[in-house]
Each structure stands twice: as structure tokens, then as C-alpha cells.
Design a protein around this motif. Structure first.
Motif: not given
Length: 264
Positions: A90-103
Motif C-alpha cells: 500500500f501507498e496510501w493517499e487521502f484527498n478531499l475533493l470539492q464535489n457535491a456527489n454523496v460518494n
């Protein structure tokens, strides 16, 4: 000759099977994870270039902190359970994206994306952990590899990935995008529902091991179900029904609570 061919084919299928860590379920593994990863890295970078990545905000920092906390715990847990080789992939990456979809989603190798549209349903750090555990579980269980293997088998027989790309690169890319949940799910529903319940089971353990109360998982899915109406959120579109999902979680809660209390 047909019988011999069938026996050989079934033998190859058995040879190409793997076991899902922790659950022990058999799964098809025609593709090596190392073959998928370059495609994953390319697609993940493409998504980050096309979407607005939220950094430097309390929400963005919270997603990153929960992700890193759970990733560290999951890797340690896998090593403890004898899956050291898997933990190293694993090479973990966590990002919050500006997107209105509930996903939210996780690509193989631990490439995770949260959409801002799911945060109001998460409500807090524990809610984020419910989703994070579920998405990390998809990567741990190699669900994308299994989906891709099934897609390749259906379209190319027992061909290896490089052969499939050579024969029909467009179709191979479509199969790949479907396998990581970014393409059309048409024809993949039977796999998806099975994978979602398995991800729920593993995710419940992962969040409990990380110190998040697993009893909040059914509560989260109640909030998610309440968002449904006639057009359910994308996060629920191919998932098991809320009642079925909550019932399964409650059945697994006793074991999860033992991890939460440090008894396992």
C-alpha cells in the motif's frame, strides 16, 4: 477433447484463485496487483488534476488524519495476522475533493478520495471513519482486482492483462474503470453487492481497531438511507439495501466491539 479442455480451463481457474484476507473467501485473481497499479496511479492523478482538492481546511485535515490513522492501524493488523507482504503493497493517499456527489472511493494500493457531498452525512470524525474503513476494506480485499479478473475472463478468456490490452485497449480500459468503481456498473451488480457487504464487515473491524466506536456504523447507514428518496445517492446506487446492511452490521457487532475494547 471438449471434456479435456473443460478440465484444463477449470484447473486454470482454480490456480488463479486467491483468498480474501481475514474473511477467507475465495476470489478470482487473473491479474497481479502490480499490473494494475500503474493504471491506478495514472487514473488517480488524472482525477486529482480534474477535481478541486481541498487542503488547508478543517474538513480536509480531518479526512487526512482519519485516513492516516486507520491506514497505520490496518497495516499493523495485517502484519499481526500474517499478511506482511500485503501490508507492504500500500501507498496510501487521502484527498478531499470539492464535489457535491454523496460518494467516496478507494482505488487499489490505497488511493482514497472523499467527496465533500458525503461529509454532512458523516457528521463527525467517527462518521468519516465508517466510510474510510469501508473504502480501505475494498483495497485490502483486492475487490478491484477481482472485478477486473472477472471482466477479463468474460471478455478475453484466460488472457493475461498485457494480451487483453493488445487485443482491445479500449475495452480493457473500460473493464479497469468498472473494476475500480469509476465506470458503468452494468453487469457488475452481483459482484458489487457481495463486495459491499464484505467491505462493511472488514470496515467495521478496521474502525474498531483504530479506536472508533463501531456502533456508529449502523447509525451512519440510517442517515445515508434517509438521503435516498426516489433517487438514492451514488454511494447507495449499487449497494445492498439499508435494512439488509444494518442487519448484517448488527450481527457482526459483538466481534467488532471486542476489537474496540482491545479484547482481540
Amino acid at each position: 477433447m471438449k471434456k479435456i479442455a473443460l478440465i484444463v480451463f477449470l484447473g486454470l481457474i482454480i490456480y488463479a484463485c486467491a483468498k480474501v484476507p481475514l474473511t477467507g473467501r475465495s476470489q478470482l485473481a487473473l491479474v497481479e496487483s502490480s499490473e494494475i497499479q500503474p493504471l491506478v496511479n495514472e487514473e488517480y492523478k488524472k482525477v486529482l488534476s480534474q477535481e478541486k482538492v481541498i487542503t488547508g481546511t478543517p474538513e480536509g485535515q480531518q479526512v487526512l488524519e482519519v485516513g492516516n490513522r486507520m491506514a497505520a492501524v490496518v497495516e499493523g493488523f495485517l502484519i499481526q495476522e500474517g499478511y506482511n507482504d500485503l501490508a507492504q503493497t500500500f501507498e496510501w493517499e487521502f484527498n478531499l475533493l470539492q464535489n457535491a456527489n454523496v460518494n467516496a472511493w478507494c482505488m487499489p494500493g490505497g488511493k482514497v478520495a472523499f467527496y465533500t457531498g458525503i461529509l454532512p452525512i458523516c457528521e463527525d470524525e467517527t462518521g468519516i471513519a465508517v466510510v474510510m474503513g469501508h473504502e480501505i476494506a475494498h483495497a485490502v480485499a483486492s475487490h478491484s482486482r477481482e472485478r477486473m479478473s472477472n471482466g477479463l475472463l468474460a471478455n478475453f478468456g484466460m488472457s493475461v492483462l498485457s494480451t487483453a490490452i493488445g487485443q482491445n485497449p479500449t475495452l480493457t480500459e473500460q473493464i479497469f474503470l468498472q473494476s475500480i468503481g469509476m465506470g458503468s456498473e452494468l453487469g457488475m451488480l452481483s459482484f458489487s453487492r457481495k463486495h459491499e457487504l464484505e467491505a462493511d464487515e472488514l470496515g467495521l473491524i478496521f474502525m474498531a481497531k483504530a479506536g472508533y466506536d463501531p456502533r456508529e456504523a449502523p447509525v451512519f447507514w440510517e442517515r445515508m438511507a434517509a438521503q435516498g428518496g426516489e433517487a438514492p445517492p451514488e454511494f447507495l446506487s449499487t449497494h445492498p439495501g439499508p435494512e439488509n446492511r444494518q442487519q448484517k452490521l448488527e450481527q457482526q457487532m459483538e466481534r467488532a466491539m471486542k476489537y474496540y475494547r482491545g479484547e482481540l
